[in-house]
Scaffold this active site. Structure first.
Site, short mmCIF file in Angstrom:
data_model
loop_
_atom_site.label_atom_id
_atom_site.label_comp_id
_atom_site.label_asym_id
_atom_site.label_seq_id
_atom_site.Cartn_x
_atom_site.Cartn_y
_atom_site.Cartn_z
N HIS A 45 14.28 44.95 21.12
CA HIS A 45 14.23 44.13 19.90
C HIS A 45 15.21 44.76 18.90
O HIS A 45 15.43 45.97 18.92
CB HIS A 45 12.80 44.21 19.36
CG HIS A 45 12.48 43.33 18.20
ND1 HIS A 45 12.78 43.69 16.90
CD2 HIS A 45 11.86 42.13 18.13
CE1 HIS A 45 12.35 42.73 16.09
NE2 HIS A 45 11.79 41.78 16.80
N ASP A 74 8.22 51.58 21.79
CA ASP A 74 8.00 50.46 20.90
C ASP A 74 6.89 49.61 21.53
O ASP A 74 7.12 48.86 22.46
CB ASP A 74 9.29 49.64 20.74
CG ASP A 74 9.08 48.35 19.99
OD1 ASP A 74 7.94 48.05 19.61
OD2 ASP A 74 10.08 47.63 19.79
N GLN A 83 4.69 44.74 21.31
CA GLN A 83 4.20 43.66 22.18
C GLN A 83 3.13 44.13 23.15
O GLN A 83 2.25 43.35 23.52
CB GLN A 83 5.35 43.04 22.99
CG GLN A 83 6.36 42.27 22.16
CD GLN A 83 5.76 41.06 21.46
OE1 GLN A 83 4.76 40.50 21.88
NE2 GLN A 83 6.38 40.68 20.36
N LYS A 101 0.46 41.66 15.17
CA LYS A 101 0.52 41.17 16.55
C LYS A 101 -0.74 41.57 17.31
O LYS A 101 -0.89 41.26 18.48
CB LYS A 101 1.76 41.73 17.25
CG LYS A 101 3.07 41.23 16.66
CD LYS A 101 4.25 41.71 17.48
CE LYS A 101 5.54 41.76 16.70
NZ LYS A 101 6.23 40.47 16.63
N CYS A 124 15.10 37.93 18.06
CA CYS A 124 15.58 39.23 17.57
C CYS A 124 16.03 40.10 18.73
O CYS A 124 15.82 41.32 18.73
CB CYS A 124 14.51 39.96 16.76
SG CYS A 124 14.07 39.11 15.26
C1 LIG Z 1 9.22 44.44 20.85
C2 LIG Z 1 9.16 44.38 19.36
N1 LIG Z 1 9.46 45.46 18.64
C3 LIG Z 1 9.41 45.47 17.31
C4 LIG Z 1 9.05 44.35 16.60
C5 LIG Z 1 9.06 44.40 15.12
O1 LIG Z 1 7.81 44.21 14.59
P1 LIG Z 1 7.61 43.98 13.03
O2 LIG Z 1 8.50 42.84 12.65
O3 LIG Z 1 6.16 43.64 12.91
O4 LIG Z 1 7.95 45.24 12.34
C6 LIG Z 1 8.73 43.19 17.29
C7 LIG Z 1 8.37 41.97 16.56
O5 LIG Z 1 8.79 40.87 16.88
C8 LIG Z 1 8.78 43.21 18.70
O6 LIG Z 1 8.48 42.12 19.42
#
Ligand SMILES: Cc1ncc(COP(=O)(O)O)c(C=O)c1O
Lengths: 407, 150
Positions: free
Chosen positions: A124, A201, A204, A227, A365
């Site tokens: 991401h 990370d 998800q 999430k 993203c």
């Molecule tokens: C794999 C992954 N990492 C990081 C994020 C970032 O999360 P946040 O926007 O809640 O900080 C997301 C959110 O879409 C994600 O899907």
């Protein structure tokens, strides 16, 4: 189908009764953010009605009550991911801020020109850009381990890129664009055999599977509350205590200090050292309520049910002519990304919306992933524990009809 | 099944999406500008052949959703033979029509483009319809660079 009390669970999520364009809502955009159970909504409301005051600073009753609930939520999160100590649970705004925190503290303190950070091609943007910024600041280099057509990390390539200069590995546990679940234990063991720390990370992964940070032995684990059936505006950074102790603070301000004079400031102990300013108090407590809810249902039960949903959806999708699934990893979470011949994902999104079906259309993203598959965007249905096979039928019928309309 | 969407996806839009007009590279173009909508990844390249201040020919390349493809296809048809000033005026009217600021907009003033008026009810899709026109605007101002809706 295993017995999963989905109808009972649906009653806990009041938004599922909404009508969208006069149709029952079919919410399949859970990877972007998922809906909240009454337990979370009511907890937040209760905090503001009965328990609210700033934390860690008052001797009055409400401040003590609010602080207790806040710290109690930290303990729930510790237990949920099986961290060793609540000192290792840092509250942030979300996964994004957690990664930026590690980059700007651990990263800045430890990286020198020519050092390398290793990520994968399925990250991401929030696990790419903070490292690019750090590289710009330090002269370090960002290395990217490639993926194959199924959307799986090519482990041998990853191993080759893990070199003498690698100082940090940052990998997504489960990809939001593809659904791929990475072999994180194998990655961590390999990196550790070369004394390289690993950040996962988990944005998800965490809503879909039981996560045990000690069993994984990861050095950092990040995720967002929103999430995980909790509120937006709160997230978590888990870090091993020894690493966190050695890291310089992130932001300066109240709560993160022990003693301030104009000559010198003494920083607070963990976890407060990294929590400058008033946190999102009610949301942290709300996240604690989400975790209670998840524990009641059981993460393994949720994982098993969602695996069945994904299998069902995948099988149905494969029967649709002109539909191509993007991301077919052997290890995969409840995400179905796809494209249709000659129909743009945004048109798919608008058409399905008119049927009450919410999916995501876009690059998620993860623009490098789109480039890899040579598509501008994908449509993505992502499932949560409150989704049903009937809802997947509505989705698939909708897709078949819109293919017909486009002709 | 998609009755609610009839205002947005009119048959003309499907038609232009299936068979975009003026969909070709123009080798002898006087102006060439790229338009990009980072939100959805839509990309288009607009080519103009000028004769004085008259748009003698217009064509495009690129990929996008049905709304953006139909919008640019219709635009290339309608601007041919127009002066720069006329095209700019059309851009302004089109913009008002799609963003819905002027309720009393005269749909006759935009001719065929009226089929795109439906996007005003879909704020998430307005940029799909206006990308072509922002790109044209840049081309008329002779900005030889890529433009973005963001
Ligand atoms: C794999 C992954 N990492 C990081 C994020 C970032 O999360 P946040 O926007 O809640 O900080 C997301 C959110 O879409 C994600 O899907």
């Amino acid at each position: 189908m295993t017995h999963f009390p989905v109808e009972k669970i649906r009653l806990d999520f009041p938004i599922l009764e909404e009508k969208i364009r006069n149709k029952p809502l079919v919410y399949l955009d859970n990877a972007a953010s998922c809906q909240k159970p009454n337990a979370v909504i009511d907890t937040i409301s209760h905090v503001y009605r009965h328990d609210y005051a700033n934390v860690h600073r008052g001797v009055h009753t409400l401040s003590v009550r609010s602080t207790d609930k806040f710290e109690n939520a930290r303990e729930k999160i510790r237990a949920f991911i099986n961290a060793d100590s609540t000192k290792e649970i840092i509250f942030t705004k979300g996964a994004t801020e957690s990664i930026n925190l590690v980059a700007q503290t651990y990263g800045k303190a430890n990286l020198k020109p020519g050092d390398e950070i290793l990520i994968t091609a399925m990250e991401h943007h929030s696990n790419i850009v903070p490292w690019q910024m750090l590289c710009e600041q330090t002269g370090a280099l960002l290395k990217v381990a490639p993926i194959n057509q199924q959307g799986e990390l090519i482990f041998t390539e990853f191993e080759k890129l893990l070199g003498d200069k690698t100082r940090l590995v940052a990998v997504v546990h489960m990809s939001n664009a593809l659904g791929t679940i990475n072999p994180v234990k194998k990655i961590i063991d390999l990196a550790h055999s070369r004394s390289i720390p690993v950040l996962l990370d988990g944005a998800q992964a965490i809503p879909h599977m039981a996560v045990d940070v000690q069993a994984l032995d990861c050095d950092f684990y990040v995720f967002s509350g929103h999430k995980l059936y909790g509120p937006s505006g709160v997230g978590v950074l888990y870090g091993k205590q020894a690493l966190l102790e050695a890291m310089p603070p992130y932001q300066g301000g109240g709560d993160m200090i022990r003693k301030v004079t104009f000559e010198e400031t003494e920083y607070n102990s963990l976890p407060y050292k990294f929590e400058a300013g008033t946190p999102s108090i009610a949301d942290v407590i709300g996240l604690g309520a989400a975790i209670d809810y998840l524990n009641d249902v059981g993460m393994d039960t949720i994982a098993a049910y969602e695996a069945e949903l994904l299998d069902y959806a995948t099988e149905k999708a494969r029967q649709i002519k002109g539909l191509r699934i993007i991301g077919e990893a052997a290890e995969k979470g409840a995400i179905l990304s796809f494209v249709l011949d000659r129909i743009h994902p945004h048109d798919i999104g608008t058409m399905l919306d008119s049927l009450g079906v919410a999916i995501r259309a876009g690059h998620h993203c993860a623009m490098p992933v789109m480039d890899f598959y040579e598509v501008p965007a994908t449509a993505r249905a992502s499932f949560a524990m409150y989704n049903t096979q009937q809802e997947i039928d509505v989705l698939m019928n909708g897709i078949e009809s819109l293919i017909e309309v486009f002709g | 099944m998609f009755d609610d969407l009839r205002d947005l996806y009119q048959e003309v839009i499907f038609d232009h999406n299936r068979n975009p007009r003026n969909f070709r590279v123009m080798d002898n173009a006087d102006r060439k500008v790229e338009g990009f909508n980072p939100l959805c990844g839509d990309r288009l390249t607009l080519y103009l052949k000028m004769s004085g201040d008259v748009i003698e020919d217009a064509s495009f390349q690129g990929s996008g959703c049905a709304i953006s493809t139909a919008s640019v296809s219709l635009m290339t048809e309608i601007i041919k033979g127009k002066t720069e000033a006329e095209a700019e005026a059309l851009f302004k009217t089109f913009h008002e029509m799609t963003t819905g600021k002027d309720e009393a907009i005269q749909l006759e003033a935009v001719g065929k483009l009226a089929v795109l008026a439906g996007v005003r009810e879909y704020p998430a899709r307005v940029k799909c319809a206006t990308l072509a026109w922002h790109t044209l605007d840049a081309a008329l101002k002779n900005e030889q660079k890529s433009i973005s809706t963001e």
